[in-house]
Design an enzyme around this catalytic site. Structure first.
Site, mmCIF file in Angstrom:
data_model
loop_
_atom_site.group_PDB
_atom_site.id
_atom_site.type_symbol
_atom_site.label_atom_id
_atom_site.label_comp_id
_atom_site.label_asym_id
_atom_site.label_seq_id
_atom_site.Cartn_x
_atom_site.Cartn_y
_atom_site.Cartn_z
ATOM 1 C CE LYS A 21 56.112 90.274 -42.669
ATOM 2 N NZ LYS A 21 56.968 89.240 -43.171
ATOM 3 N N PRO A 22 54.722 88.268 -47.247
ATOM 4 C CG PRO A 22 56.098 87.681 -49.101
ATOM 5 C CD PRO A 22 55.325 88.933 -48.454
ATOM 6 C CB SER B 86 54.776 83.042 -32.961
ATOM 7 O OG SER B 86 54.986 84.322 -32.834
ATOM 8 C CD GLU C 175 46.255 79.378 -38.014
ATOM 9 O OE1 GLU C 175 46.929 78.915 -36.911
ATOM 10 O OE2 GLU C 175 46.745 79.194 -39.002
ATOM 11 C CG LEU C 176 47.731 84.106 -32.908
ATOM 12 C CD1 LEU C 176 47.613 84.715 -31.540
ATOM 13 C CD2 LEU C 176 48.785 84.841 -33.774
ATOM 14 C CB CYS D 235 49.156 76.356 -36.146
ATOM 15 S SG CYS D 235 50.277 77.352 -36.784
ATOM 16 C CD GLU E 35 53.264 75.765 -32.216
ATOM 17 O OE1 GLU E 35 53.436 76.863 -31.730
ATOM 18 O OE2 GLU E 35 52.320 75.427 -33.104
HETATM 19 C C1 SIN Z 1 48.959 76.213 -40.043
HETATM 20 O O1 SIN Z 1 49.769 75.553 -39.964
HETATM 21 O O2 SIN Z 1 48.849 77.458 -39.732
HETATM 22 C C2 SIN Z 1 47.538 75.874 -41.006
HETATM 23 C C3 SIN Z 1 47.531 74.483 -41.340
HETATM 24 C C4 SIN Z 1 46.426 73.898 -42.026
HETATM 25 O O3 SIN Z 1 45.890 74.768 -42.780
HETATM 26 O O4 SIN Z 1 46.026 72.735 -41.863
#
Ligand code: SIN
Length: 493
Positions: free
Chosen positions: A186-187, A241, A262-263, A296, A393
């Site tokens: 799911k994009p 998030s 991966e949050l 992130c 953030e």
């Molecule tokens: C991300 O922002 O979730 C990934 C960034 C990256 O792979 O460097």
């Protein structure tokens, strides 16, 4: 001020890339459809079906069946297939880059970089999967032998964010294919076109279409609830998030689905007095402006030691003020739009709040007038700790700087957050670099390096920044179950 606009050649080439997408359409969306906008112009560039949970479950059935066959293929076949995918993605680098820039807004040169980064995950896993892990162990008390092996976990649900619409897909789908798993993908509704093109190219390169089922939907909640209630789904990998990740983990708990999350991040960027100034400024530009700060791992809180602070702020603000803002596919642009209007409004509030509380504006601070979701590269110095920007953030091109005196003080401030994805340390003293890196509560640390991400490295966070790792051999394990066979032994004569 008039922002740079693209040449007719680039506009035509990017339109052509969009029109080459499978089933491309750009009519006014109906009830069961949604539109994709170009953040540089706010214009509609595509219309897609918003698939229902029932339609998504039909995709689960197709993928589940295909995955059971794929799990029986050899590592060599899967590796050769992924090597083909790498070659096809690179052959289509420009076409993919245009689609990324048009729907997500990163400048074309950066989008080309994302295609390479995304393809590198595919190549990494094509190489890595040829050494399948497994062990032979003796039972310490005798009487049996233990064999371990890695088996595919089963059908994977891959939910990707809008900020790296290609790299975050390949970082998930390549290890899934490598280990023998099928995926339902799911994009993000803001950037689904890159995924559609990537998956189409992967199919052209030889990955069975049944193995990668893309579901486009504007109703992610109903989608996730339906799929995570289905016992055929055995794995979820999500990037996004912390609040959505926490909800998904709750849903995954029902069927004990293996989860990689991966949050959110809140990365400290620490510059010590003994840093090389040019290196620190270059690192800060990369860590702050890569992807317009919409990452992130973007530097979020700048801590600069008293002795170097004035020189750093001056040099960094100058570099930030020189960056050319404009349409993502225009020539010479260094910073495109951010993702939507609400992000721009949020930046305006964060900047006003910080200034009202005493922060000093060094450059930027405003959104240019006109269409497109633009915000000037911004530096705020002497940001007080109680300012909202110091505790959120940012996800945009704003650097919030504060100053510190001692190593102990800065480590304590850097760790004073529930998040722990990335941190950055700039110093020429190796002992200090390693000591501070050890003390930072983050999954990755850039030491004199503004871009620590790498397909060969384990990417992931501590604390509320996530669970599990992507990239490296650890990324393969996220799609595997460890199994063991205990073989009884007795003496023979
Ligand atoms: C991300 O922002 O979730 C990934 C960034 C990256 O792979 O460097």
């Amino acid at each position: 001020m008039q922002l740079p606009t693209p040449s007719p050649e680039r506009l035509a080439a990017s339109d052509e890339a969009l029109k080459s997408l499978p089933g491309y359409s750009n009519h006014a969306p109906g009830d069961k459809e949604f539109a994709v906008l170009d953040p540089s112009t706010e214009e509609r560039i595509a219309t897609l079906p918003s698939m229902t949970p029932q339609e998504a479950l039909s995709e689960v059935a197709i993928a589940d069946k295909a995955g059971r066959n794929w799990a029986k293929t050899t590592p060599r076949l899967r590796s050769d297939t992924l090597h083909n995918v790498y070659a096809v993605l690179i052959a289509n680098q420009q076409r993919l880059a245009y689609v990324i820039s048009r729907e997500m807004g990163k400048p074309l040169a950066e989008a080309q970089g994302e295609v390479q980064y995304a393809a590198d995950y595919v190549r990494w896993y094509a190489e890595e999967l040829l050494r399948p892990a497994g062990e032979y162990r003796e039972n310490p008390v005798g009487g049996s032998t233990i064999l371990t092996r890695r088996a595919p976990v089963g059908l994977a649900l891959l939910i990707a964010p809008w900020n790296f619409p290609m790299a975050m897909i390949t970082r998930k789908i390549a290890p899934a294919i490598a280990t023998g798993c099928a995926s339902v993908i799911k994009p993000a509704a803001l950037t689904p076109l890159t995924t559609l093109l990537t998956v189409e190219l992967m199919a052209e390169a030889g990955v069975p279409r049944e193995l990668m089922r893309v579901v486009t939907t504007a109703d992610p909640v109903a989608f996730s609830e339906a799929l995570l209630s289905d016992p055929r789904v055995r794995k979820i990998s999500f990037t996004g998030s912390t609040s959505v990740g926490s909800t998904l983990m709750g849903l995954a708990a029902k069927n004990i689905v293996k989860s990689s999350m991966e949050l959110g991040g809140n990365a400290p960027f620490i510059v010590f007095d003994d840093a090389d100034l040019d290196r620190a400024v270059e690192g800060a530009i990369l860590a702050k402006l890569r992807n317009g700060g919409q990452s992130c791992v973007a530097a979020n809180r700048f801590y600069v030691q008293d002795g170097i602070a004035d020189a750093f702020v001056e040099a960094f603000s100058k570099r930030m003020s020189e960056v050319v803002v404009g349409n993502a596919i225009a020539e010479g642009v260094g910073l495109g739009p951010v993702i939507n209007r609400s992000a721009v409004n949020n930046f305006q509030h964060l900047v006003s709040d910080a200034i009202a509380l005493g922060a000093e504006l060094r450059t930027g601070g405003q959104a240019p007038e006109g269409n497109g979701y633009f915000f000037a590269p911004t530096v705020l110095d002497k940001v007080p700790i109680r300012a909202r920007i110091a505790n959120t953030e940012i996800f945009g091109p704003i650097a919030a700087i504060s100053r510190f005196s001692t190593q102990e003080e800065v480590v304590s401030r850097a760790n004073d957050t529930p998040f722990g994805l990335a941190g950055y340390v700039f110093t020429e003293n190796l002992d200090r670099a390693l000591n501070v890196a050890d003390e930072l509560e983050t999954g990755l640390v850039g030491i004199n390096n503004g871009v620590p991400s790498n397909p060969a490295a384990p990417f992931g966070g501590m604390k509320q920044s996530g669970l599990g790792r992507e990239g490296s051999h650890e990324g393969l394990e996220e799609y595997q179950e460890i199994r063991y066979y205990n073989i009884a032994r007795r003496p023979t004569v």
